[in-house]
Design an enzyme around this catalytic site. Structure first.
Site, PDB file in Angstrom:
ATOM      1  N   GLY A 201      -2.456  -1.806 -12.593  1.00  9.76           N
ATOM      2  CA  GLY A 201      -1.149  -1.920 -11.963  1.00  9.76           C
ATOM      3  C   GLY A 201      -1.169  -2.892 -10.809  1.00  9.76           C
ATOM      4  O   GLY A 201      -2.230  -3.307 -10.338  1.00  9.76           O
ATOM      5  N   PRO A 203      -0.867  -4.381  -6.953  1.00  8.54           N
ATOM      6  CA  PRO A 203      -1.411  -3.838  -5.700  1.00  8.54           C
ATOM      7  C   PRO A 203      -0.400  -2.935  -5.002  1.00  8.54           C
ATOM      8  O   PRO A 203       0.802  -3.183  -5.009  1.00  8.54           O
ATOM      9  CB  PRO A 203      -1.702  -5.098  -4.864  1.00  8.54           C
ATOM     10  N   GLY A 204      -0.916  -1.870  -4.401  1.00 10.42           N
ATOM     11  CA  GLY A 204      -0.071  -0.993  -3.603  1.00 10.42           C
ATOM     12  C   GLY A 204       0.658   0.076  -4.368  1.00 10.42           C
ATOM     13  O   GLY A 204       1.521   0.755  -3.792  1.00 10.42           O
ATOM     14  N   THR A 205       0.350   0.268  -5.638  1.00 10.27           N
ATOM     15  CA  THR A 205       1.067   1.275  -6.434  1.00 10.27           C
ATOM     16  C   THR A 205       0.432   2.656  -6.381  1.00 10.27           C
ATOM     17  O   THR A 205       0.969   3.591  -6.971  1.00 10.27           O
ATOM     18  CB  THR A 205       1.165   0.816  -7.896  1.00 10.27           C
ATOM     19  N   GLY A 206      -0.709   2.816  -5.706  1.00  3.52           N
ATOM     20  CA  GLY A 206      -1.302   4.142  -5.536  1.00  3.52           C
ATOM     21  C   GLY A 206      -2.444   4.455  -6.473  1.00  3.52           C
ATOM     22  O   GLY A 206      -2.682   5.633  -6.761  1.00  3.52           O
ATOM     23  N   LYS A 207      -3.171   3.460  -6.935  1.00  2.00           N
ATOM     24  CA  LYS A 207      -4.273   3.721  -7.865  1.00  2.00           C
ATOM     25  C   LYS A 207      -5.413   4.495  -7.183  1.00  2.00           C
ATOM     26  O   LYS A 207      -5.954   5.433  -7.749  1.00  2.00           O
ATOM     27  CB  LYS A 207      -4.791   2.399  -8.440  1.00  2.00           C
ATOM     28  N   THR A 208      -5.755   4.086  -5.970  1.00  2.00           N
ATOM     29  CA  THR A 208      -6.808   4.796  -5.237  1.00  2.00           C
ATOM     30  C   THR A 208      -6.385   6.213  -4.909  1.00  2.00           C
ATOM     31  O   THR A 208      -7.180   7.163  -5.017  1.00  2.00           O
ATOM     32  CB  THR A 208      -7.138   4.031  -3.946  1.00  2.00           C
ATOM     33  N   GLU A 424      25.403 -20.106   2.683  1.00  2.00           N
ATOM     34  CA  GLU A 424      25.217 -18.707   2.323  1.00  2.00           C
ATOM     35  C   GLU A 424      26.533 -18.064   1.887  1.00  2.00           C
ATOM     36  O   GLU A 424      26.545 -17.216   0.986  1.00  2.00           O
ATOM     37  CB  GLU A 424      24.614 -17.937   3.505  1.00  2.00           C
TER      38      GLU A 424
END
Length: 622
Positions: A201, A203-208, A424
C-alpha cells in the site's frame, strides 16, 4: 567486551603511539636548534666579510658549508660559505680562532625520514587496525547478529480496536491471529500456518500499525526490523543476520517478524546494472531459504510491508513464502471519519467541527495525512490562543497540508492581486458551469507554498472511472485560468501564472490519447508502456515503442484536446462575464471565498442581469 569497546580501546592505544612519535620528532628538531646555539642570527656571506674586515669576528666554527661564529660583542651568528679556499688565510691574517667539526647528519636524516614516512605509516597502521578489529568481530559473530527489536506482549500493546479505516485488510489479518492462537484447529484438517504475509500500500496507510495489532491480538512475541538493516559493506554479514533473526524467532515460536521496507533487500535478482554475487543478493538468497527451505522455521510468520511490490523478486512472492498479499489502500470516507475520531480523542473540539464533513473534504488522504491534519489544526489553534480547535483551523490546516504554509512575507502588488483573482475566479466559474465537473469548495488568492492562489474542488472518490464528458470538463477547468487572463486583460498581458495548470492539462491530454484510447485518429490503442528504471526493472535501456510519425500524431491530438478545452473555458467565461467580474472583485477584497459565499455572489449577479442561470440551477440540470 563489545565491538565498540574494543574499537575505542584500540583507538586510544593508536592515539598514544601517534602522539609519542610526534613528540619524538619535535624533540629532535629542538635538539638541532640548540646545536646551532641559542639566539644565533643568520647573516649573509657579504655581511660576514664586512665584519671580518672590521675586526669584529672573534672566533668561528666550520661545519661543512655552514659557518658559526662569535663576534667581539659576544653575539653569535651563522652563515653559509661558498667553496672559498682563501677564507682560511683571511681568518688567520685577522687572528680569528678557527675550529672545525664534521656535519651532524644524524638528526637531519632522522627528521627527513620521519617526516616522509610518518603519513604512510599512520595510514598502514590504521588500515591494519581497522581490518583486524572488523575481522575479529566478524569471526566472533558480533557483526552478524540481528538488529531486530523485540517488543514484549505488554509493551506498547496495540489491538485491532486501535486501527481504523482499513476494514478489508483487518478482516484478512484476523485469520492470522486465529492461526497463532489455536494452530491445532487448522492443523487437524491439514491446514498449515502461512509463512509470510505481504502488506502492500501507499506510505502512511497503517501497514506497521496493522502488524503490531496482529501481535497484540495474538499475544505472541513481535520482532521488528527494517530491510536496510541487513545490507552491509562486507559480503555475508546480511545473510548471517537473517540466520540469526530466524534462530531467535524460532526459540520464541509462535511469533511474528515484521520487516518494514522489504524492497531494500528483496529486489529482483539480476536486474539493472547490479552483479549477481553481491551482498544484497546473498542476503535475499538466505531469506528465501529461511522462509521456505529444507529447514523452514515452524510457527514463525513473516509480515513484510512495501509500497513497491513490482520490484520484488518472483521467488519471494510465490506461495510457500509470502502466501498472502494484502492491499492496504487509502481509507474511504467512513474510514477517514473513524481515523479522525481516533486522533481527536485528546483534542478539545469546538461545536462547529464536523468530522464527517472533514472526512468528505479530504479524499485521497492516508491515515498519516489525517493525523498530520489534526496536529496542524491543533497547532494553529494554539498559535491563535484558542481554547478549542474550530472548523476554521481544520480548513486552514487542510490548505497547509496540501499546499504548504501561508507565505506571509509574499506581498503582491494591486495588479498582481487582480490578475490572480481573475485567474482563480475564472477557474471557479468554469468549474461551476461545466457539465459533470467536481463541485467547488473554496477559492483563495492567498499565497501558499509555490502557488499564488487556488480553487479547491471536492473529488468524488467512489467513482472508479471517468466519462469523456468529465475528462473534457477537467481539461477546461485547467485551461480556465489562461482563458480568463486573455479574456479580461488581452493577449499581450497574459502571465505565467497558469504554467502549472498548463503542464497538468498537457499530461492529462497525453494520458487520454496514449493510454485511454480517446483519439479518433489513433484509435483505442495504448501507446505508452510504463518504463522500468535501471536498477529496478528488467533491462538497462527503456524501450520506445512509438514511431516518429505516431509521436507527431499524438502531439497533434493532444493539441486538439487542449485547444478545445481552452475554447470551452473561453465560451463559459464570456457567457458569465458579469459574474466573473463580481467574483474577482470579491476575491480582491476578501482573499478567500467559501462555496456558500461564491454561490451567493453568482446568484445575485444572475438575478440582477436576468436570464443567466445560477450555479444551483445548473447543478439541478445535471
Amino acid at each position: 567486551m563489545t565491538l565498540m569497546n574494543k574499537i575505542d580501546k584500540g583507538f586510544r592505544l593508536f592515539a598514544i603511539i601517534v602522539i609519542a612519535v610526534l613528540l619524538a620528532v619535535a624533540f629532535i628538531n629542538l635538539y638541532q636548534a640548540r646545536l646551532a646555539g641559542p639566539g644565533a642570527k643568520t647573516i649573509s656571506y657579504s655581511q660576514f666579510l664586512d665584519a671580518l674586515d672590521q675586526d669584529r669576528v672573534a672566533s668561528v666554527t666550520l661545519v661543512g658549508q655552514e659557518l658559526r661564529g662569535v663576534l667581539t660583542d659576544r653575539s653569535t651568528f651563522k652563515t653559509y660559505v661558498p667553496a672559498d679556499h682563501a677564507l682560511v688565510e683571511m681568518l688567520r691574517k685577522k687572528a680569528v680562532a678557527i675550529a672545525a667539526k664534521a656535519p651532524a647528519e644524524t638528526g637531519t636524516s632522522l627528521t627527513t625520514v620521519l617526516s616522509t614516512l610518518l603519513p604512510t605509516i599512520l595510514i598502514i597502521v590504521f588500515a591494519l587496525f581497522f581490518f583486524r578489529q572488523t575481522a575479529g568481530a566478524g569471526m566472533r559473530g558480533n557483526l552478524g547478529k540481528s538488529r531486530a527489536k523485540r517488543l514484549a506482549q505488554t509493551q506498547q500493546r496495540v489491538t485491532f480496536e486501535d486501527v481504523a479505516g482499513v476494514d478489508e485488510a483487518t478482516e484478512s489479518l484476523k485469520e492470522i491471529v486465529d492461526f497463532l492462537r489455536a494452530p491445532q484447529k487448522f492443523q487437524r484438517l491439514g491446514g498449515r500456518i502461512p509463512h509470510g504475509v505481504l502488506l502492500v500500500g501507499p506510505p502512511g496507510t497503517g501497514k506497521t500499525l496493522l502488524a503490531r495489532a496482529i501481535a497484540g491480538e495474538a499475544g505472541v512475541p513481535f520482532f521488528t526490523i527494517s530491510g536496510s538493516d541487513f545490507v552491509e559493506m562486507f559480503v555475508g554479514i546480511g545473510a548471517s543476520r537473517v540466520r540469526d533473526l530466524f534462530e531467535q524467532a524460532s526459540k520464541s515460536a509462535p511469533c511474528i517478524i515484521f520487516m518494514d521496507e522489504i524492497d531494500a533487500v528483496g529486489r529482483r535478482r539480476g536486474a539493472g546494472l547490479g552483479s549477481g554475487n553481491d551482498e544484497r543478493e546473498q542476503t535475499l538468497n538466505q531469506l528465501l531459504v529461511e522462509m521456505d527451505g529444507f529447514g523452514a522455521n515452524q510457527g514463525v510468520i513473516l509480515i513484510a510491508a512495501t509500497n513497491r511490490p513490482d520490484v520484488l523478486d518472483p521467488a519471494l512472492l510465490r506461495p510457500g513464502r509470502f502466501d498472502r498479499e494484502i492491499v492496504v489502500s487509502n481509507p474511504d470516507v467512513l474510514g477517514r471519519e473513524r481515523i479522525l475520531a481516533v486522533h481527536v480523542r485528546n483534542v478539545p473540539l469546538a461545536h462547529d467541527v464536523d468530522l464527517e464533513g472533514i472526512a468528505r473534504s479530504t479524499p485521497g488522504f492516508s491515515g498519516a495525512d489525517l493525523m498530520n491534519l489534526v496536529n496542524e489544526a491543533a497547532l494553529l489553534a494554539a498559535r491563535r490562543d484558542r481554547s478549542s480547535v474550530s472548523a476554521a483551523e481544520f480548513d486552514d490546516a487542510k490548505d497547509t497540508v496540501t499546499l504548504g504554509a501561508e507565505r506571509r512575507a509574499h506581498v503582491m502588488s494591486d495588479e498582481e492581486r487582480r490578475l490572480t483573482a481573475y485567474r482563480e475566479g475564472g477557474r471557479a466559474i468554469v468549474a461551476l458551469f461545466s457539465p459533470s465537473a467536481d463541485p467547488i469548495q473554496k477559492v483563495t488568492i492567498v499565497a501558499r507554498g509555490r502557488t499564488a492562489g487556488r480553487s479547491r474542488q471536492a473529488r468524488d472518490e467512489n467513482q472508479d472511472s471517468m466519462t469523456l464528458e468529465q475528462m473534457t470538463s477537467r481539461l477546461a477547468i485547467l485551461m480556465a485560468g489562461r482563458a480568463s487572463e486573455e479574456l479580461v486583460f488581452g493577449r499581450k498581458r497574459i502571465t505565467s501564472g497558469a504554467a502549472a495548470d498548463i503542464a497538468a492539462a498537457t499530461q492529462f491530454a497525453r494520458t487520454m490519447v496514449t493510454r485511454w484510447g480517446l483519439s479518433e485518429a489513433l484509435g483505442a490503442v495504448a501507446y505508452d508502456e510504463p518504463g522500468e528504471e535501471v536498477f529496478l526493472g528488467y533491462s538497462v535501456a527503456r524501450r520506445e515503442n512509438m514511431a516518429e510519425e505516431t509521436a507527431q500524431t499524438v502531439a497533434l491530438e493532444m493539441r486538439k484536446l487542449i485547444d478545445a478545452a481552452l475554447q470551452a473555458a473561453r465560451s463559459i467565461l464570456e457567457a458569465h462575464r458579469a459574474q466573473l467580474d463580481l467574483l474577482a472583485d470579491a476575491l480582491v477584497q476578501r482573499e478567500t471565498l467559501m462555496l456558500e459565499e461564491i454561490t451567493g455572489i453568482l446568484h445575485g449577479a444572475a438575478t440582477h442581469s436576468g436570464g443567466v442561470a445560477s450555479p444551483h440551477e445548473i447543478a439541478d440540470d445535471r
